[in-house]
Design a protein around this motif. Structure first.
Motif, mmCIF file in Angstrom:
data_model
loop_
_atom_site.group_PDB
_atom_site.id
_atom_site.type_symbol
_atom_site.label_atom_id
_atom_site.label_comp_id
_atom_site.label_asym_id
_atom_site.label_seq_id
_atom_site.Cartn_x
_atom_site.Cartn_y
_atom_site.Cartn_z
ATOM 1 N N VAL A 43 0.834 -1.202 0.000
ATOM 2 C CA VAL A 43 0.000 0.000 0.000
ATOM 3 C C VAL A 43 0.872 1.257 0.000
ATOM 4 C CG1 VAL A 43 -1.725 1.301 1.304
ATOM 5 C CG2 VAL A 43 -1.912 -1.185 1.119
ATOM 6 N N PHE A 44 1.943 1.222 0.796
ATOM 7 C CA PHE A 44 2.833 2.380 0.876
ATOM 8 C C PHE A 44 3.467 2.686 -0.484
ATOM 9 C CE2 PHE A 44 7.126 4.092 1.613
ATOM 10 C CZ PHE A 44 6.778 5.280 2.238
ATOM 11 N N ILE A 45 3.983 1.648 -1.154
ATOM 12 C CA ILE A 45 4.618 1.849 -2.465
ATOM 13 C C ILE A 45 3.597 2.354 -3.482
ATOM 14 C CG2 ILE A 45 5.737 0.642 -4.388
ATOM 15 C CD1 ILE A 45 7.035 -1.196 -2.267
ATOM 16 N N ALA A 46 2.384 1.767 -3.443
ATOM 17 C CA ALA A 46 1.338 2.200 -4.380
ATOM 18 C C ALA A 46 0.969 3.663 -4.154
ATOM 19 C CB ALA A 46 0.109 1.309 -4.230
ATOM 20 N N MET A 47 0.819 4.045 -2.900
ATOM 21 C CA MET A 47 0.453 5.427 -2.596
ATOM 22 C C MET A 47 1.572 6.396 -2.989
ATOM 23 S SD MET A 47 -2.622 5.542 -1.441
ATOM 24 C CE MET A 47 -2.670 7.172 -0.696
ATOM 25 N N VAL A 48 2.818 5.990 -2.768
ATOM 26 C CA VAL A 48 3.937 6.857 -3.141
ATOM 27 C C VAL A 48 3.990 7.058 -4.646
ATOM 28 C CG1 VAL A 48 6.463 6.986 -3.229
ATOM 29 C CG2 VAL A 48 5.328 6.349 -1.087
ATOM 30 N N ILE A 49 3.785 5.952 -5.396
ATOM 31 C CA ILE A 49 3.817 6.053 -6.861
ATOM 32 C C ILE A 49 2.697 6.977 -7.351
ATOM 33 C CG2 ILE A 49 3.455 4.743 -8.994
ATOM 34 C CD1 ILE A 49 4.851 2.382 -7.614
ATOM 35 N N VAL A 50 1.492 6.777 -6.798
ATOM 36 C CA VAL A 50 0.353 7.614 -7.204
ATOM 37 C C VAL A 50 0.628 9.072 -6.856
ATOM 38 C CG1 VAL A 50 -2.077 8.115 -6.729
ATOM 39 C CG2 VAL A 50 -1.336 5.755 -7.070
ATOM 40 N N ALA A 51 1.142 9.318 -5.648
ATOM 41 C CA ALA A 51 1.407 10.684 -5.217
ATOM 42 C C ALA A 51 2.450 11.353 -6.105
ATOM 43 C CB ALA A 51 1.873 10.688 -3.763
ATOM 44 N N VAL A 52 3.526 10.638 -6.420
ATOM 45 C CA VAL A 52 4.573 11.203 -7.275
ATOM 46 C C VAL A 52 4.011 11.520 -8.670
ATOM 47 C CG1 VAL A 52 6.756 10.692 -8.439
ATOM 48 C CG2 VAL A 52 6.479 10.136 -6.012
ATOM 49 N N PHE A 53 3.223 10.584 -9.190
ATOM 50 C CA PHE A 53 2.643 10.781 -10.538
ATOM 51 C C PHE A 53 1.727 12.016 -10.548
ATOM 52 C CE2 PHE A 53 -0.819 10.053 -13.580
ATOM 53 C CZ PHE A 53 -0.079 9.892 -14.758
ATOM 54 N N ILE A 54 0.828 12.109 -9.545
ATOM 55 C CA ILE A 54 -0.123 13.230 -9.498
ATOM 56 C C ILE A 54 0.618 14.553 -9.357
ATOM 57 C CG2 ILE A 54 -1.932 14.301 -8.091
ATOM 58 C CD1 ILE A 54 -2.980 11.488 -7.522
ATOM 59 N N ILE A 55 1.599 14.605 -8.472
ATOM 60 C CA ILE A 55 2.321 15.859 -8.237
ATOM 61 C C ILE A 55 3.089 16.279 -9.490
ATOM 62 C CG2 ILE A 55 4.237 16.877 -6.925
ATOM 63 C CD1 ILE A 55 3.253 15.195 -4.523
ATOM 64 N N GLN A 56 3.759 15.311 -10.119
ATOM 65 C CA GLN A 56 4.528 15.651 -11.321
ATOM 66 C C GLN A 56 3.603 16.131 -12.448
ATOM 67 O OE1 GLN A 56 6.864 12.171 -12.226
ATOM 68 N NE2 GLN A 56 8.552 12.824 -10.876
ATOM 69 N N ARG A 57 2.480 15.437 -12.644
ATOM 70 C CA ARG A 57 1.547 15.819 -13.703
ATOM 71 C C ARG A 57 0.927 17.190 -13.410
ATOM 72 N NH1 ARG A 57 1.941 14.524 -18.423
ATOM 73 N NH2 ARG A 57 -0.295 14.856 -18.773
ATOM 74 N N THR A 58 0.588 17.428 -12.138
ATOM 75 C CA THR A 58 0.014 18.725 -11.763
ATOM 76 C C THR A 58 1.005 19.854 -12.025
ATOM 77 O OG1 THR A 58 -1.342 17.676 -10.059
ATOM 78 C CG2 THR A 58 -1.006 20.051 -9.881
ATOM 79 N N GLU A 59 2.244 19.633 -11.615
ATOM 80 C CA GLU A 59 3.275 20.652 -11.824
ATOM 81 C C GLU A 59 3.485 20.915 -13.311
ATOM 82 O OE1 GLU A 59 7.940 21.519 -10.556
ATOM 83 O OE2 GLU A 59 7.035 19.552 -10.222
ATOM 84 N N THR A 60 3.537 19.824 -14.105
ATOM 85 C CA THR A 60 3.748 19.977 -15.551
ATOM 86 C C THR A 60 2.597 20.750 -16.190
ATOM 87 O OG1 THR A 60 4.991 17.915 -15.598
ATOM 88 C CG2 THR A 60 4.144 18.725 -17.701
ATOM 89 N N LYS A 61 1.356 20.381 -15.838
ATOM 90 C CA LYS A 61 0.179 21.038 -16.429
ATOM 91 C C LYS A 61 0.121 22.524 -16.049
ATOM 92 C CE LYS A 61 -1.836 17.764 -18.794
ATOM 93 N NZ LYS A 61 -2.001 17.920 -20.267
ATOM 94 N N GLN A 62 0.429 22.817 -14.792
ATOM 95 C CA GLN A 62 0.395 24.207 -14.344
ATOM 96 C C GLN A 62 1.444 25.044 -15.091
ATOM 97 O OE1 GLN A 62 -1.497 25.932 -12.056
ATOM 98 N NE2 GLN A 62 -2.865 24.174 -11.816
ATOM 99 N N LEU A 63 2.641 24.478 -15.219
ATOM 100 C CA LEU A 63 3.702 25.209 -15.931
ATOM 101 C C LEU A 63 3.353 25.399 -17.410
ATOM 102 C CD1 LEU A 63 6.921 23.624 -14.345
ATOM 103 C CD2 LEU A 63 5.959 25.885 -13.908
ATOM 104 N N GLU A 64 2.753 24.355 -18.021
ATOM 105 C CA GLU A 64 2.356 24.472 -19.429
ATOM 106 C C GLU A 64 1.284 25.553 -19.600
ATOM 107 O OE1 GLU A 64 1.121 20.616 -20.615
ATOM 108 O OE2 GLU A 64 3.164 19.835 -20.866
#
Length: 602
Positions: free
Chosen positions: A17-38
């Motif tokens: 569960v910890f690894i899954a949550m970390v992967i999801v969190a990293v993906f969401i944060i990176q995508r959010t940052e990319t979209k905001q910058l774009e």
């Protein structure tokens, strides 16, 4: 803790569960940052392009001449509050001619390459006709900004200036930090729920296994009334059913074996000889208490232990099994273990296939017989040796006198004196031997009377006074006041004290110190004789009371000892129900305690 399968299960579940949550969190944060910058980049590009197309002053070739109009135009332009626009003229030194920055001084033209809010690299690339963008971080204020350098061309395609726009990204990264906080809290909540659910699920699996383990442990200790509850039809339920079936079969089989084993154990346990059975690998199968004592093993540990216990071949070396030499397995021999002598007989036993399955060894204790035989041999040898010396001396001196040599009277008298001394020595040996014989066969008649301890000690010291004075010893006597009388044979007790004290006098160098103490402890009287003489080595102390045993044979004979004095003293004290204890340190001195019980007056 993690040796338990329950915690291993919870840990694996937690990590998944910890690894899954970390992967999801990293993906969401990176995508959010990319979209905001774009999004911000697109907005900035649209604003720059709109300004270029809508402002007539920007289309002028000489921006310096219309600097005020350009400043007025961009001030009126509705930019996002986070955005700042700089208009940079392409000259020998790129200069900022207009800006929406609050820090910009409109009265002075400033060098764009040295302006701290701008990125000179992007400016230089834009002057080459390339549109550039990038991120810049102000580490002092911890602020990130987006930068775009947009070249503006004249009619002939030459860069006449740059529109340089920056956008503050604080709101973007504040939003991302909020995302991180939300995801972290969500992860912690998910992990908490995971641990709780994992604990419940793990308990449902490990609970029955633990129940089986606990009851199996009780069965291993001999309690076969153990049954497991069957709560399901899955693999765990099948395990519980098989455990219950095994318990019933095992209980029935063991009850049958216990009857036969009880018969065999009773026979072996009460045998006076030691019996041990070992298999072909040299491991102990069975041993009775006598054999376990012989081999230095703990009988109770062997009975309770389920582990393999090897036969201690370091104590008894036997080549038990050699292929092709089965005729050499059977036999007997005399062995010695810890000063005990045993007659060991051994023979093989066979299994149901008539193959040799192990070896039976029987230990018969013959220590007493062996010691008696050795004592008899040693006693005969010692007596022979003790009598041979004076007899040889007497014979040689007598032959000299009988041969009629012309000897003067002084030399003849000397020879007669030696013969007389040797006769006295033989008489003492024979007298001591007769006394020992009477003690051994209880022929000595004791005349027990009330004796004053002080008087007995004084009488002995008076007899030995010449010998003490001759060697220059200092004798001190310390007798406790009001010490009770003892009931004993006067001659016997005097002889004991005389033997002990004379030994102290003889074996203490000239001008030594000898102390005699007498004290009463409860129902006993203790007479101690202590000297600072030559002492007795540790290895000789355990044999000092043996007959004819001497520490220094030559010195003992020189001083007139027979080697029987302490042996006689010990037997006399034992006949009086007392004890004699010797403590000595080599080259430091010796102390002998004579302990006598207090009896009723006679």
């Amino acid at each position: 803790m993690f040796s338990s399968i329950k915690w291993k299960f919870i840990l694996v579940y937690f990590l998944l569960v910890f690894i899954a949550m970390v992967i999801v969190a990293v993906f969401i944060i990176q995508r959010t940052e990319t979209k905001q910058l774009e999004h911000i980049t697109d907005t900035m590009n649209q604003h720059v392009e709109t300004i270029i197309s809508a402002s007539s002053y920007i289309t002028e070739d000489d921006w310096t001449s219309v600097r005020g109009e350009i400043q007025k135009t961009i001030n009126e332009w509705r930019l996002d509050g986070r955005e700042t626009l700089y208009v940079i003229n392409n000259a020998d030194v790129p200069t900022i001619i207009a800006s929406t920055s609050k820090n910009y001084d409109t009265a002075n033209v400033q060098n764009a390459l040295s302006y701290k809010s701008l990125d000179p690299t992007l400016i230089l690339k834009a002057l080459d006709g390339k549109k550039n963008e990038g991120l810049k971080t102000d580490f002092n204020e911890n602020i990130k900004t987006k930068h775009i350098a947009y070249p503006v061309f004249n009619e002939v395609g030459k860069v006449k200036g740059i529109l340089y726009m920056t956008s503050d990204l604080s709101d973007v990264y504040q939003t991302i930090d909020e995302f991180k906080t939300i995801l972290t809290n969500a992860t912690l909540l998910a992990l908490g729920i995971t641990i709780f659910l994992g604990f419940l699920i793990a308990n449902s699996i490990t609970g029955p296994i633990k129940d089986v383990t606990v009851k199996a442990e009780k069965m291993a200790k001999g309690d076969f009334e153990q049954f497991v509850q069957v709560k399901s039809d899955d693999e765990i339920g099948q395990l519980a059913n098989m455990f219950n079936y095994l318990t019933l079969k095992l209980k029935s089989t063991i009850e049958e074996m216990d009857v036969e084993r009880s018969k065999l154990n009773t026979i072996l346990k009460y045998m006076t000889d030691g019996v041990v059975a070992i298999d072909t690998d040299g491991n102990i199968i069975h041993v009775n208490p006598i054999a376990s004592k012989v081999l230095g093993l703990n009988y109770d540990d062997i009975q309770d232990s389920k582990k393999t216990i090897p036969f201690p071949e370091d104590k008894i070396s036997i080549k038990m099994f050699e292929k092709g030499k089965t005729d050499k397995i059977e036999g007997d021999k005399i062995i010695e273990i810890h000063d005990e002598v045993y007659k060991m007989g051994y023979a093989p036993f066979k299994n149901e296939k008539n193959n040799i399955a192990g070896l039976i060894i029987v230990f018969q204790d013959i220590t007493k017989e062996h010691k008696l035989d050795n004592m008899r041999k040693e006693f005969v040898a010692n007596v022979s040796h003790e009598l041979k010396t004076p007899i040889t001396t007497i014979k040689s001196y007598t032959e000299t006198l009988m041969n009629g040599y012309d000897l003067d009277r002084e030399l003849s008298n000397k020879f007669f004196s030696v013969i007389d001394n040797e006769c006295d020595r033989m008489a003492r040996i024979v007298s001591d031997l007769l006394q020992l014989s009477n003690l051994d066969y209880n022929k000595t008649k004791w005349k027990k009377v009330n004796l004053s301890v002080k008087k007995v000690i004084d009488d002995v010291c008076l007899k030995l006074e010449p010998l003490i004075e001759d060697k220059g010893h200092t004798l001190s006597i310390d007798i406790e006041k009001d010490i009770s009388d003892i009931v004993a044979d006067k001659d016997g007790i005097e002889q004991v004290i005389l033997n002990v004290l004379s030994n102290s006098i003889k074996y203490t160098p000239n001008n030594g110190e000898i102390r005699i103490k007498a004290r009463q402890e409860n129902d006993k009287v203790i007479i101690s004789v202590k000297d600072n003489g030559i002492g007795i080595p540790d290895e000789d102390q355990k044999r000092i009371f043996e007959r004819f045993y001497r520490v220094d044979k030559a010195r003992s004979r020189e001083l007139g000892g027979t080697g029987l004095g302490l042996s006689i003293a010990k037997q006399i004290i034992e006949e009086h129900k007392g004890n004699i204890i010797l403590k000595s340190k080599y080259k430091e001195g010796t102390e002998v305690d004579i302990i006598l019980p207090l009896n009723k007056d006679v």
